[in-house]
Enzyme design. Structure first.
Site, mmCIF file in Angstrom:
data_model
loop_
_atom_site.group_PDB
_atom_site.id
_atom_site.type_symbol
_atom_site.label_atom_id
_atom_site.label_comp_id
_atom_site.label_asym_id
_atom_site.label_seq_id
_atom_site.Cartn_x
_atom_site.Cartn_y
_atom_site.Cartn_z
ATOM 1 N N LYS A 191 0.812 -1.218 0.000
ATOM 2 C CA LYS A 191 0.000 0.000 0.000
ATOM 3 C C LYS A 191 0.843 1.264 0.000
ATOM 4 O O LYS A 191 0.377 2.309 -0.458
ATOM 5 C CB LYS A 191 -0.951 -0.004 1.184
ATOM 6 C CG LYS A 191 -0.228 -0.248 2.503
ATOM 7 C CD LYS A 191 -0.445 0.782 3.541
ATOM 8 C CE LYS A 191 0.691 0.786 4.516
ATOM 9 N NZ LYS A 191 0.434 1.524 5.739
ATOM 10 N N THR A 248 -4.153 4.922 4.311
ATOM 11 C CA THR A 248 -2.860 5.344 3.772
ATOM 12 C C THR A 248 -3.023 6.376 2.673
ATOM 13 O O THR A 248 -2.241 7.315 2.575
ATOM 14 C CB THR A 248 -2.104 4.118 3.238
ATOM 15 O OG1 THR A 248 -1.960 3.193 4.310
ATOM 16 C CG2 THR A 248 -0.756 4.503 2.715
#
Lengths: 340, 340
Positions: A191, A248
């Site tokens: 990610k 994120t």
């Protein structure tokens, strides 16, 4: 009543400190180890970790120390919250003493030359440890502020999951168990690449439609890659997959996001990294991921596009044009990857 | 060259107007129908739809009209962007003329007494039409501003998908096809409930960890419900599933989000709705969804929690306590629902 053995948290960064607080709040003895004796002394004296978690009280029961041998003495469960660059080196000297214990990594990253995840490094240097990992949508400061948070502990060893739940699960911190260690850990590492892309999109003033499209496509290609490696696709519908990806790609404070933002404003990678002061994990991950995806033949258009911008001199405009161009397609490429 | 038959867009709201512009930008003839002759006249004269899409130029080739018969005359493809409350009534008078044509709904909602989705209503009143729907992370204003956007057209009839792609796919608007009409359309309707929850969380100053946990859990229960009804779970990993959910839970302008925000500030539902001036679609969806989920025995803790707050006098604190309480669990409830 049995006497509870103490729990060790290795690493005095923001995440390690937040975890140590959770353990202490659950009424369990906990030691927080950090390399720097000054920092340990500050925490002992001021009950605060001003460098990494300013303004948060460190629980009175957290025992801060820079003595690694002492920290792990008698601990069955050890949470490893060291930076990915330091993990191997820090643990090698005490590896024999870690045999047989519950060793749980909270660190996200991929070792460049070996493509090893952190828990794989732990398993290599401590072959008879009982290994697990923690990953999820977990900003350390928000955990420390008791914002409602959920995480995933993943291990093929159920007892590892139970130990971590007993240590960390509490009123504001919910710990779910998963048997898919590889899938959960890969999600946490991959990610970071997409956080760079989210930062670029923000710098270009792209809207919610675009952001959501990018996150959805990121999820698809992360899942394709992970499934190819042997992960369970359903992990990517969960907290450690889409959950962590959303956090994120929304958090403007991460180094990855800030590198992307600088790139989106027209800076070169060197300029961006110089400005931020250290390399973002996502840049390293991008390199090794691109190489591995090419080797495995996994279709990752966002990874390829970002790589072309960072390392092959392509402009953002060219890459966007390529991503948006082409003929209309079906929305089944995820399904294709998962079920064929 | 064959002469291209014109395309009709029914509904002069923000989404209908944005779609009509896309068609016109693709060089195709397009008519935009709205009930109000004044509004049509304003668009013809000022080339703007000031009530619903202020500041956006309506393309010169978009023919605004309040003559419904004239609007659909000779059109093979008709995009239906009417409010869910008006759709059945508006189309009933011209239903016989719609037989055999490509009828594509862009409206998200569930009819209360029948639990019918909009495309199911279309299929009921025009049994021999070729039916499809459009859904995805698509804020109308951003489409109109040419922010990069992707959507999904869903139909079991491939020719419907091809027609819509030919009409709408362009440089900044990407149209993916799906055969899972039920799954795509249910996703678009269900997400409105979770937008209320996202608004509440924002009012309570909950952080990114909490927001991400809520979205992930929302995705899990939406998917469980849809799979139970016969949808493809993989749809929920895509643009119309998680993609739209992310946009909806991030967009502070939607009525659903604003109702939730007011509730989070301590207002009652009546007060919140009075302040916002009209009922939010998500409140209606919540009622019928709760009933249907109970009937089908689908586990939907967020739906139950929100329902308890809105209609059973429970406090937010009580519901949060119940959601976060209980014993540690595994993260496989999604998987259980999908693969058992």
């Amino acid at each position: 009543m049995t006497v509870q053995s103490p729990i060790a948290v290795l690493g005095g960064g923001s995440f390690g400190t937040a975890l140590a607080n959770l353990v202490a709040e659950n009424g369990l003895p906990v030691r927080l180890w950090m390399r720097d004796p000054q920092q340990a002394e500050t925490i002992r004296r001021e009950r605060e970790n001003p460098r990494y978690l300013k303004g948060i009280k460190v629980h009175a029961a957290v025992e801060a120390t820079s003595d690694l041998q002492g920290a792990i003495q008698g601990c069955e469960l050890i949470l490893v919250a060291l930076p990915s660059s330091a993990l191997r080196q820090a643990l090698a000297p005490i590896a024999p003493q870690l045999e047989g214990r519950f060793l749980v990594s909270t660190t996200k990253g991929i070792e460049a030359h070996s493509f090893m995840l952190m828990s794989e490094i732990l398993a290599e240097i401590v072959p008879r440890a009982r290994i697990g990992i923690i990953s999820g949508p977990n900003l350390a400061r928000e955990i420390a502020e008791h914002q409602l948070t959920a995480t995933v502990v993943a291990s093929e060893d159920e007892e590892v999951c139970r130990r971590v739940q007993a240590a960390l699960h509490g009123r504001t911190f919910r710990v779910y168990a998963s048997a898919d260690r590889l899938g959960v850990e890969l999600a946490g590492a991959l990610k970071n690449v997409y956080a760079i892309i989210a930062g670029m999109a923000a710098a270009l003033a792209m809207g919610e439609n675009t952001r959501s499209m990018l996150i959805t496509r990121a999820l698809a290609e992360m899942t394709r890659f992970a499934v190819q490696r042997g992960a369970n696709p359903i992990t990517y519908l969960g907290l450690a997959g889409v959950g962590d990806l959303i956090v994120t790609c929304s958090s403007e404070k991460s180094r990855n996001y800030r590198v992307g933002h600088a790139l989106g404003r027209g800076q070169t990678l060197d300029e961006a990294v110089a400005q931020i002061g250290e390399t973002a994990e996502g840049v390293n991950t991008l390199r090794v991921l691109k190489e591995k995806a090419d080797e495995l033949g996994v279709y990752m258009p966002l990874v390829n596009g970002l790589y072309a911008i960072l390392f092959e001199g392509r402009s953002l405009g060219q890459v966007i044009e390529a991503l948006m161009g082409g003929e209309p397609k079906t929305d089944v490429d995820v399904a294709d990857a998962l079920f064929t």
